[in-house]
Each structure stands twice: as structure tokens, then as C-alpha cells.
Design a protein around this motif. Sequence first.
Motif, short mmCIF file in Angstrom:
data_model
loop_
_atom_site.label_atom_id
_atom_site.label_comp_id
_atom_site.label_asym_id
_atom_site.label_seq_id
_atom_site.Cartn_x
_atom_site.Cartn_y
_atom_site.Cartn_z
N HIS A 43 0.81 -1.21 0.00
CA HIS A 43 0.00 0.00 0.00
C HIS A 43 0.85 1.26 0.00
O HIS A 43 0.32 2.36 -0.16
CB HIS A 43 -0.93 0.00 1.20
CG HIS A 43 -1.87 -1.16 1.21
ND1 HIS A 43 -1.51 -2.41 1.67
CD2 HIS A 43 -3.15 -1.28 0.76
CE1 HIS A 43 -2.54 -3.23 1.54
NE2 HIS A 43 -3.54 -2.59 0.99
N GLY A 90 -8.42 -9.16 -2.46
CA GLY A 90 -8.82 -8.81 -3.82
C GLY A 90 -8.53 -9.88 -4.85
O GLY A 90 -8.73 -9.63 -6.06
N ARG A 93 -10.46 -10.50 -8.33
CA ARG A 93 -11.30 -9.32 -8.53
C ARG A 93 -11.66 -9.12 -10.00
O ARG A 93 -12.72 -8.58 -10.32
CB ARG A 93 -10.59 -8.08 -7.99
CG ARG A 93 -11.41 -6.80 -8.19
CD ARG A 93 -10.65 -5.57 -7.72
NE ARG A 93 -10.63 -5.49 -6.28
CZ ARG A 93 -9.55 -5.16 -5.56
NH1 ARG A 93 -8.40 -4.92 -6.18
NH2 ARG A 93 -9.62 -5.08 -4.25
N GLU A 105 -9.52 0.19 -8.51
CA GLU A 105 -9.03 -1.04 -7.88
C GLU A 105 -8.30 -1.89 -8.90
O GLU A 105 -8.74 -2.02 -10.05
CB GLU A 105 -10.17 -1.84 -7.26
CG GLU A 105 -10.92 -1.11 -6.15
CD GLU A 105 -10.07 -0.88 -4.91
OE1 GLU A 105 -9.05 -1.59 -4.74
OE2 GLU A 105 -10.42 0.00 -4.11
N ASP A 149 -3.21 6.03 0.17
CA ASP A 149 -4.63 5.69 0.05
C ASP A 149 -5.45 6.39 1.13
O ASP A 149 -6.62 6.72 0.91
CB ASP A 149 -4.83 4.17 0.16
CG ASP A 149 -4.23 3.42 -1.01
OD1 ASP A 149 -3.92 4.06 -2.03
OD2 ASP A 149 -4.07 2.19 -0.90
N ALA A 223 -10.81 0.73 5.03
CA ALA A 223 -10.52 -0.18 3.92
C ALA A 223 -10.71 -1.63 4.38
O ALA A 223 -10.90 -1.92 5.56
CB ALA A 223 -9.10 0.03 3.42
N LYS A 347 -15.79 -2.61 -3.81
CA LYS A 347 -14.33 -2.67 -3.66
C LYS A 347 -13.75 -3.93 -4.29
O LYS A 347 -12.53 -4.08 -4.38
CB LYS A 347 -13.94 -2.60 -2.18
CG LYS A 347 -14.34 -1.30 -1.50
CD LYS A 347 -13.53 -0.12 -2.02
CE LYS A 347 -12.13 -0.10 -1.45
NZ LYS A 347 -11.37 1.10 -1.87
N TYR A 349 -13.93 -7.21 -3.26
CA TYR A 349 -13.33 -8.13 -2.32
C TYR A 349 -14.05 -9.48 -2.30
O TYR A 349 -15.22 -9.60 -2.66
CB TYR A 349 -13.39 -7.56 -0.90
CG TYR A 349 -12.52 -6.35 -0.66
CD1 TYR A 349 -11.24 -6.25 -1.20
CD2 TYR A 349 -12.99 -5.30 0.12
CE1 TYR A 349 -10.44 -5.14 -0.96
CE2 TYR A 349 -12.20 -4.18 0.37
CZ TYR A 349 -10.93 -4.10 -0.18
OH TYR A 349 -10.16 -3.00 0.05
#
Length: 363
Positions: A43, A90, A93, A105, A149, A223, A347, A349
Motif C-alpha cells: 500500500h 482482492g 477481482r 481497484e 490511500d 478499507a 471494492k 473483495y
Amino acid sequence: MSTWGKRDDMVVHQREPFNAEPPRTALAGRRTTPLDAFYGRNHGPVPGVDPGAWRLTVDGLVRNPLELSLEQLRDRFEEVEVAATLQCAGNRRAELIEVRDIPGEAPWGSGAVGTARWSGVRLADVLAHAGLRPGAAHIAFAAPDVSQDADPPQPYGGSIPTEKALRPEVLLAWAMDGRQLPRIHGAPLRVVVPGWIGARSVKWLTRITARAEPSGNYFQATAYRLLPADADPDRAGPGAGVSLGPLALNCDILSPDDGAHLPPGPILVTGYALAGDDQTVSRVEVSADGGASWTEADLDPGDGPWTWRHWHTTVDLPQGEVEVTARAWDATGAGQPESPATLWNPKGYANNSQPRIRLNPRS
């Protein structure tokens, strides 16, 4: 080799911070994932940590706050090894994005998952040495990697319930597959939380804090939360949705690759299945006709209760384009959702729908 010693054919979603996965076929048949094929999810920029100057602080609701060097961790606590599969929340995804776009994303495919043998000390042993006070219901982790983020930017962090933290499988790890933990994977020390999303296995660990409430860090409070399908993630504040923790039952097809050109007749289909937290995989079935009929696959024993189980079976491909589907069950009898459309969230997920690939006749 590409960045951070990874394979040249890694699918790089972002170079800074580094986010990349291997092609799915690189994971096929490998109970332990080669280091050069182990996915990277970050991240913020990978921090440069001097192992000699590094210290781990243990504070909060404890009777005996600690400050430990890596040498002291090694000397004071029993070294243990745990085989565990880590999976990004993720992972897969891209299949949800095919249902409906998920702006902002990364389109992770099937490769944000990997298995290693992690060596270090039990988090429970360190917490016992610190002495948890009454009310310490959550254990929070802090790291130095700063993420843009969050607004304003903040270092990465997260937490797990104390009940999970005291389980013997949860480690503070300094080695991966018998070698010193690579910098890209969290050296000098990281958390490994088997059975939970990879986001809770915090890398470059510097602080452990016993708390009455979950961490207030952006990556715990805002998040990695499962929002309703009609929610606006840009407006969702702390506490919205469901905080992600234990992994959902999942399986995927690793070989052959999606879109492969193969002749009609028998082919070997392989993949993995993974059950979250305390569950185990009990059965995997494969269909070569889009789900009209199913063949039970052979499951390997795995390397422990916290790892994936690879599976394989032979199916007969008819003429023309073929859709191959797989599905798994855990020991409770729970199975996978049939379609990613039923799981879409803003998102992207936790896609654990039945995987599908299409194979084409060889010209």
C-alpha cells in the motif's frame, strides 16, 4: 528476474507501490510457492529497515510493556514453523470487474495467493510475556510503510481479535521457506495470520498494541470492509460495511490456462482449494460442460491445516469451445456461490465464486 527478484512474466498492476501476481499456471502443482512467484501486495513504498537498529514495541493493555530486538526475540522465545497460505482479499477481482466496473481497484486475477513455510515465534508467547490486562479484546499491528490511500496519508496497520491472536498458528515471522524473510515480504519481521485475509498479516512490523477496540487505522476501520453493492466507497467512512477477517472457502483452476487451445479428448485439469480459518476442504468437483455434469477431483493432503490443497482430475473435452468449471465444499458442507454476479461489491473483495475457464479447439 524483474523487480524484487520476481519472475519476468509477473502481472504487475503497479510498480510503486509494488503490486504483482504470477500467471496462474506458475502456481499449478506447487504445494509451496516459489519465492519468485509469490505475489506482492503493498500500500506504500517498501520501507528500508535496518535490522540491527530495528525494535519491536509491545504496549497498550499489557502489564509489562516490551521493547525487543530481533536477537532478543530469537533468544527468549521458542522458534516454530507454520505452513500457511496467504491470499489477498482482492484475489480474483477481475471476475467481478467483468460483471461491473470497479474504478480505482487493481484487476487482480487468480495469482494473489501463495503458500510458504513461515518461521518465527508465536504471537501468543510474546503476549504472554507482556501480560495482557483485562479488556484487551484486540491486538493491533503497526508498520512504517506510509500509504497515500488514506487521507491524510498514514502508515499501514490493522488488528485481529485477541482470541485469534492467541492461537498457536499466528506467528511473528522472520523467515520464509528456511531463508531470511525478503525485504519485499516484510523483513525483518512480519505477522502471519493463517486463515485470514493477507491484509491482516502486517509486514515490517514495529509495534503490537493490546486494545479494547479494533485498530483505528484506515486499513482496519475504512478499507478492507465489505460494502453493500449500492454503497459509494468514496463516501463510506470508518465502520461502514463488514470488516474482513477469516477467508471464505475458495478454489480455482490453475491449469490449463483460460483461453488455451487444446485438442478434443482427455486433458488434466489442476487447481487448488482453500478453506478459511478453522475449516478444511472436503471435496472438489470439476465440470467440462458448463456444469451439466461433474467429476470428483483427487485432493492432495496439503501441508497442514492452514494451507491450500491442490487437486487434479482428467476430463474429456468435446469438440468446440468448452467451459470448465470447478467447485469446492468444506467440512461443514458449505459450497461456493455459482456466479460472481451474486458477490459483486464496490471494492471487489472476497470473490469465492465457482471458477470458470474457456478452452478452444486447437486449429
